[in-house]
Structure formats: structure tokens, C-alpha cells
Design an enzyme around this catalytic site. Structure first.
Site, PDB file in Angstrom:
ATOM      1  N   TRP A  76      -5.802  -7.832 -20.504  1.00 57.58           N
ATOM      2  CA  TRP A  76      -4.628  -8.266 -19.760  1.00 57.58           C
ATOM      3  C   TRP A  76      -4.424  -9.776 -19.916  1.00 57.58           C
ATOM      4  CZ3 TRP A  76      -7.029  -4.853 -15.586  1.00 57.58           C
ATOM      5  CH2 TRP A  76      -6.283  -3.691 -15.388  1.00 57.58           C
ATOM      6  N   TRP A 120      -3.351  -7.467 -12.980  1.00 54.09           N
ATOM      7  CA  TRP A 120      -2.880  -7.128 -11.633  1.00 54.09           C
ATOM      8  C   TRP A 120      -3.134  -8.264 -10.642  1.00 54.09           C
ATOM      9  CZ3 TRP A 120      -6.784  -7.160  -8.060  1.00 54.09           C
ATOM     10  CH2 TRP A 120      -8.087  -6.888  -8.498  1.00 54.09           C
ATOM     11  N   TRP A 172      -2.324  -2.477  -5.939  1.00 52.77           N
ATOM     12  CA  TRP A 172      -2.316  -3.059  -7.288  1.00 52.77           C
ATOM     13  C   TRP A 172      -3.295  -2.356  -8.208  1.00 52.77           C
ATOM     14  CZ3 TRP A 172       1.018  -5.672 -10.001  1.00 52.77           C
ATOM     15  CH2 TRP A 172       2.059  -6.294  -9.305  1.00 52.77           C
TER      16      TRP A 172
HETATM   17  C1  LIG Z   1       1.368  -2.725  -5.509  1.00 53.50           C
HETATM   18  C2  LIG Z   1       1.444  -2.383  -4.045  1.00 53.50           C
HETATM   19  C3  LIG Z   1       1.217  -3.366  -3.098  1.00 53.50           C
HETATM   20  C4  LIG Z   1       1.262  -3.065  -1.723  1.00 53.50           C
HETATM   21  N1  LIG Z   1       1.040  -4.065  -0.818  1.00 53.50           N
HETATM   22  C5  LIG Z   1       1.055  -3.799   0.510  1.00 53.50           C
HETATM   23  C6  LIG Z   1       0.806  -4.828   1.468  1.00 53.50           C
HETATM   24  O1  LIG Z   1       0.519  -5.978   1.134  1.00 53.50           O
HETATM   25  N2  LIG Z   1       0.894  -4.490   2.794  1.00 53.50           N
HETATM   26  C7  LIG Z   1       1.167  -3.210   3.209  1.00 53.50           C
HETATM   27  O2  LIG Z   1       1.225  -2.954   4.435  1.00 53.50           O
HETATM   28  N3  LIG Z   1       1.375  -2.222   2.321  1.00 53.50           N
HETATM   29  C8  LIG Z   1       1.338  -2.468   0.974  1.00 53.50           C
HETATM   30  N4  LIG Z   1       1.600  -1.464   0.088  1.00 53.50           N
HETATM   31  C9  LIG Z   1       1.795  -0.079   0.581  1.00 53.50           C
HETATM   32  C10 LIG Z   1       3.254   0.330   0.929  1.00 53.50           C
HETATM   33  O3  LIG Z   1       4.118  -0.003  -0.117  1.00 53.50           O
HETATM   34  C11 LIG Z   1       3.745  -0.300   2.230  1.00 53.50           C
HETATM   35  O4  LIG Z   1       2.808  -0.079   3.256  1.00 53.50           O
HETATM   36  C12 LIG Z   1       5.095   0.298   2.682  1.00 53.50           C
HETATM   37  O5  LIG Z   1       6.074   0.108   1.680  1.00 53.50           O
HETATM   38  C13 LIG Z   1       5.533  -0.350   3.980  1.00 53.50           C
HETATM   39  O6  LIG Z   1       6.777   0.100   4.396  1.00 53.50           O
HETATM   40  P1  LIG Z   1       6.944   0.870   5.758  1.00 53.50           P
HETATM   41  O7  LIG Z   1       6.269   0.124   6.854  1.00 53.50           O
HETATM   42  O8  LIG Z   1       8.382   1.164   5.920  1.00 53.50           O
HETATM   43  O9  LIG Z   1       6.095   2.180   5.468  1.00 53.50           O
HETATM   44  P2  LIG Z   1       6.219   3.683   6.011  1.00 53.50           P
HETATM   45  O10 LIG Z   1       6.610   4.549   4.862  1.00 53.50           O
HETATM   46  O11 LIG Z   1       7.019   3.788   7.236  1.00 53.50           O
HETATM   47  O12 LIG Z   1       4.679   4.055   6.335  1.00 53.50           O
HETATM   48  C14 LIG Z   1       4.110   3.834   7.622  1.00 53.50           C
HETATM   49  C15 LIG Z   1       2.897   2.931   7.473  1.00 53.50           C
HETATM   50  O13 LIG Z   1       1.884   3.576   6.693  1.00 53.50           O
HETATM   51  C16 LIG Z   1       1.195   2.611   5.889  1.00 53.50           C
HETATM   52  N5  LIG Z   1       1.402   2.913   4.479  1.00 53.50           N
HETATM   53  C17 LIG Z   1       2.468   3.535   3.903  1.00 53.50           C
HETATM   54  N6  LIG Z   1       2.282   3.649   2.576  1.00 53.50           N
HETATM   55  C18 LIG Z   1       1.091   3.085   2.303  1.00 53.50           C
HETATM   56  C19 LIG Z   1       0.334   2.890   1.101  1.00 53.50           C
HETATM   57  N7  LIG Z   1       0.781   3.329  -0.089  1.00 53.50           N
HETATM   58  N8  LIG Z   1      -0.845   2.246   1.176  1.00 53.50           N
HETATM   59  C20 LIG Z   1      -1.333   1.807   2.373  1.00 53.50           C
HETATM   60  N9  LIG Z   1      -0.663   1.972   3.536  1.00 53.50           N
HETATM   61  C21 LIG Z   1       0.514   2.602   3.506  1.00 53.50           C
HETATM   62  C22 LIG Z   1       1.796   1.256   6.224  1.00 53.50           C
HETATM   63  O14 LIG Z   1       1.007   0.634   7.220  1.00 53.50           O
HETATM   64  C23 LIG Z   1       3.182   1.632   6.761  1.00 53.50           C
HETATM   65  O15 LIG Z   1       3.717   0.664   7.620  1.00 53.50           O
HETATM   66  C24 LIG Z   1       1.543  -1.737  -1.305  1.00 53.50           C
HETATM   67  C25 LIG Z   1       1.781  -0.757  -2.272  1.00 53.50           C
HETATM   68  C26 LIG Z   1       1.731  -1.062  -3.617  1.00 53.50           C
HETATM   69  C27 LIG Z   1       1.993   0.017  -4.643  1.00 53.50           C
END
Ligand SMILES: Cc1cc2nc3c(=O)[nH]c(=O)nc-3n(C[C@H](O)[C@H](O)[C@H](O)COP(=O)(O)OP(=O)(O)OC[C@H]3O[C@@H](n4cnc5c(N)ncnc54)[C@H](O)[C@@H]3O)c2cc1C
Length: 373
Positions: free
Chosen positions: A205, A260, A283
Site C-alpha cells: 500500500w 487504510w 477500515w
Molecule cells: C470505514 C468505516 C469507518 C467507520 N467509522 C466509524 C466511526 O468512527 N464511528 C462510528 O460510530 N461508526 C463508524 N463506522 C460504522 C458505521 O458506519 C456508523 O456507525 C454508522 O454509519 C452511524 O450511523 P447511524 O448512527 O445512523 O447508525 P445506525 O444505522 O442507526 O446504527 C445504530 C448504531 O449502531 C452502531 N453501528 C451501526 N453500524 C455499525 C458498524 N458497521 N460498526 C460499528 N457500529 C455500528 C453505531 O453505534 C450506530 O449509531 C465506520 C464504518 C466504516 C465502514
């Protein structure tokens, strides 16, 4: 759960003990203590689905009511005035714009949970994948900052499940994804900055943060609409839809062959819902180097993904001004928020792809085929 915060808490407890004060800590930031969730043979879960199956029926104690009285000290220790730190200025031009999107504080977080429960939750399962839809809870920022607890969300989700709300189980599952990230971080703290699968250390990378590719990605100027819309959404609102996060992370680490860690650091800089555990896991999932990661040969196609998940072009219209006669405020805010040094204008024609979906896929696959991962 973050190693540094555990060290901090231990130091605070030791200092208090010396003064004759006993301090206790509670798992308010998580649903389950990581050492209480184990596979049948012992050890922690490295794959999400078995962990979900193991915890889905567990009892989560109901959140306690707010304390009626919190006794304040006779005099608070001297402190800086927060306004003197001029944090908004450090963000250059974007501070006021991002502030308009933030929902700060416990009361607003609870109100949002209620609004979501009575509205979007019903169709959450289908709508959570559509970036142009207001289909998710948007509670991540409040969860990250401790303004609402996962137990408060869990109890509302459970009650809705019992009531037969069709979106409730998916919501509970997402809360367990967050939990999974923290449990992984607890057991393998190196997930924060090292490839979780060491075999990926040999992967070539780029780590050049000034490269043309990384710069175009950060600035939402790759010429691929899904990537640019999502990166501009991030810059303006301080959040990004989950599908956008998956696609931009895949594009950076696969099509652009960029480490990443660079993307992780940019997200840390820009996200108001930044969470060390979910960010690192997300990531490494996208890059292929993490536990329960997307298989390395699964290369998301940003062009077909945008057609599938933004069929009515709502998301693109919201964030990409170029080519629109009357772009919406959201798309224009990107130009008002981004640093002057980026020298961007909505009147400049939309860029040509720096690396097309097809070219990038071929580049990534050729690297994968030359090595055994
Ligand atoms: C590359 C990458 C980076 C990310 N960075 C973060 C970050 O810094 N902070 C963060 O909170 N989430 C992160 N996520 C996970 C996810 O994208 C977000 O939690 C979500 O988009 C938040 O939107 P929401 O509160 O409307 O989620 P909703 O869809 O309403 O979900 C409810 C809660 O579930 C949890 N959740 C949902 N999806 C995930 C997931 N894939 N992984 C872990 N927890 C999840 C979150 O706490 C979220 O608030 C990341 C995902 C990816 C692919």
C-alpha cells in the site's frame, strides 16, 4: 476499553485511593464487559454472527434514572475558558457549517431516539442502505460522546421487538456491531494501528499522504460520483452514511492501493461520530486486513453501487454541485467549508475519474494474485 483510557482510569483510581476515596467504574459505554462474552471453547469472538447469536438473548440491566442531586464541590478547580481555545478556527472555514448538522447533548440524543423509534425504525432494514434516505438513527455521534448509552438504545430496541416492530432486530444487531468492535479492541488493541492479520504487512500500500490519489480522495475530486458525494458529505456534516464509508474505504485501499491508516486518520479528523473501535474495525474490514473482513477479492464497484443504492440520484444531487443548474445548499456548502488552499469552485467541470472502477479492480486483483493472503 481503549488502552490509553484504561491507563488513565487506573491512574485516577490510584490517586483517589491515596486520598482515601474509593472509585468504582461501570460499563456505561458498552452493553457487555468484553471478558464476559466468550466463545464455547473460551476466547473472544473474531466473527460477528456467532457473537450476535451468543448475546442476543442476554439480559441488559435497565438504565438507572438520572440522579436527583449531584453535589458540586465548594469550589471548582481553575480551568481554561473553552472559547479561548478557538477550536472552531482550527477547522478553518468549516466549523460553523458542521455545527449546523451536529445534535449535541443528552436531551437531543433522547429526542432523536424517540423520533427514530416512532418513524424510521419501521423501515430501517431496507432504508439503512440508501444514502439519500434519512433512514438510520444518526445516534453514532451521541453514542461516541457518551450522550446516550447503548443500554438506553438497547432497551428501546427490545421493547420495539416485543411490539413486533420489523426494524427492531436490525437495530439491535447494529448496536452489537459496535460492541463487537470494542471487544476486538479490548482483546487485540493493535487493531488501532497495525494490520490485524499480520500477513497484510507485506502488502504494498502507498503510505504517501501527499500523493495525487490520496489528495483527490480527501477533497472529493476522484471523478467517481459515489466517492465524491460521500467525501463531501463527510466534510460538510462531519458524518457519512455507512454505505458511503464502505465504498470510499474500499476504493482507497483497493482501487487506489493506499494504506487504510491514511483513511482512518482522515476520518478521525473529520468525523463528529469518530469512535476509535468502530473506525479501526471499519477500515480493516474494508481493506481486508481485519477480523471478519470483506474477502480481499471482493472489490466494491463504486459505479454499480451508486446506481443500485442511489437509483433516483437524490444522494448525488445533494452533494455534487457540478452539472446542476441550481445546486442545493448542501452541495454548495462544501465549497464554503473546504479550505481556500483547495481552490475549488462549483463552476469547474466535474473531474474525470482518477482511476476508473474497472482499472482499479484490475490493479487490486493483480496485486492480490501475486501474493498469498
Ligand atoms: C470505514 C468505516 C469507518 C467507520 N467509522 C466509524 C466511526 O468512527 N464511528 C462510528 O460510530 N461508526 C463508524 N463506522 C460504522 C458505521 O458506519 C456508523 O456507525 C454508522 O454509519 C452511524 O450511523 P447511524 O448512527 O445512523 O447508525 P445506525 O444505522 O442507526 O446504527 C445504530 C448504531 O449502531 C452502531 N453501528 C451501526 N453500524 C455499525 C458498524 N458497521 N460498526 C460499528 N457500529 C455500528 C453505531 O453505534 C450506530 O449509531 C465506520 C464504518 C466504516 C465502514
Amino acid at each position: 476499553m481503549i488502552p490509553t483510557s484504561q491507563e488513565r482510569d487506573a491512574a485516577v483510581k490510584a490517586a483517589l485511593l491515596e486520598l482515601g476515596v474509593e472509585a468504582q467504574s461501570f460499563k456505561g459505554h458498552l452493553l457487555f464487559e468484553p471478558w464476559t462474552v466468550q466463545t464455547k471453547v473460551g476466547g473472544f469472538f473474531k466473527v460477528y454472527t456467532p457473537m450476535w447469536n451468543s448475546v442476543r438473548g442476554r439480559d441488559v440491566p435497565a438504565p438507572l434514572p438520572e440522579p436527583a442531586i449531584v453535589t458540586a464541590p465548594e469550589a471548582f478547580p481553575a480551568s481554561d475558558n473553552l472559547a479561548d481555545w478557538r477550536l472552531g478556527r482550527q477547522m478553518q472555514r468549516g466549523g460553523a457549517i458542521v455545527a449546523g448538522y451536529a445534535r449535541v447533548g443528552a436531551a437531543k440524543a433522547m429526542a432523536r431516539l424517540e423520533e427514530f423509534t416512532n418513524g424510521g425504525l419501521r423501515d430501517y432494514r431496507a432504508n439503512r442502505d440508501i444514502p439519500g434516505e434519512d433512514g438510520t438513527s444518526k445516534l453514532a455521534e451521541n453514542l461516541a460522546l457518551g450522550e446516550i448509552t447503548p443500554a438506553q438504545c438497547w432497551h428501546v430496541g427490545q421493547a420495539e421487538l416485543e411490539r413486533g416492530n420489523p426494524g427492531a432486530e436490525t437495530f439491535l444487531k447494529e448496536l452489537v456491531w459496535r460492541e463487537f468492535a470494542y471487544h476486538l479492541l479490548h482483546h487485540t488493541p493493535q487493531i488501532l494501528n497495525q494490520n490485524w492479520k499480520p500477513a497484510w504487512d507485506a502488502f504494498p500500500w502507498s503510505e504517501d499522504s501527499n500523493s495525487r490519489n490520496f489528495t483527490a480522495w480527501k477533497m472529493g475530486q476522484t471523478g467517481l460520483e459515489f466517492i465524491d458525494a460521500a467525501m463531501r458529505e463527510l466534510y460538510v456534516t462531519g458524518t457519512m452514511h455507512n454505505r458511503g464509508r464502505m465504498i470510499v474505504a474500499s476504493y482507497l485501499t483497493k482501487h487506489l492501493m493506499t494504506h487504510w491508516r491514511l483513511g482512518q486518520a482522515w476520518f478521525e479528523d473529520c468525523l463528529i461520530d469518530w469512535d476509535p473501535a468502530s473506525n479501526a474495525m471499519g477500515w480493516q474490514w474494508a481493506a481486508g486486513s481485519g477480523p471478519d473482513a470483506a474477502p480481499y477479492f471482493r472489490v466494491f464497484n463504486p459505479e454499480s453501487q451508486i446506481e443500485k443504492f442511489d437509483a433516483d440520484r437524490r444522494y448525488r444531487r445533494t452533494w455534487i454541485a457540478e452539472g446542476q443548474q441550481a445546486p442545493p445548499d448542501t452541495a454548495l456548502q462544501f465549497y464554503a467549508a473546504s479550505p481556500v488552499s483547495w481552490n475549488l469552485s462549483p463552476k469547474t467541470p466535474y473531474p474525470q475519474p482518477i482511476v476508473t472502477a474497472k482499472e482499479g479492480r484490475e490493479i487490486a486483483l493483480s496485486y492480490y494474485q501475486s501474493r498469498a493472503f
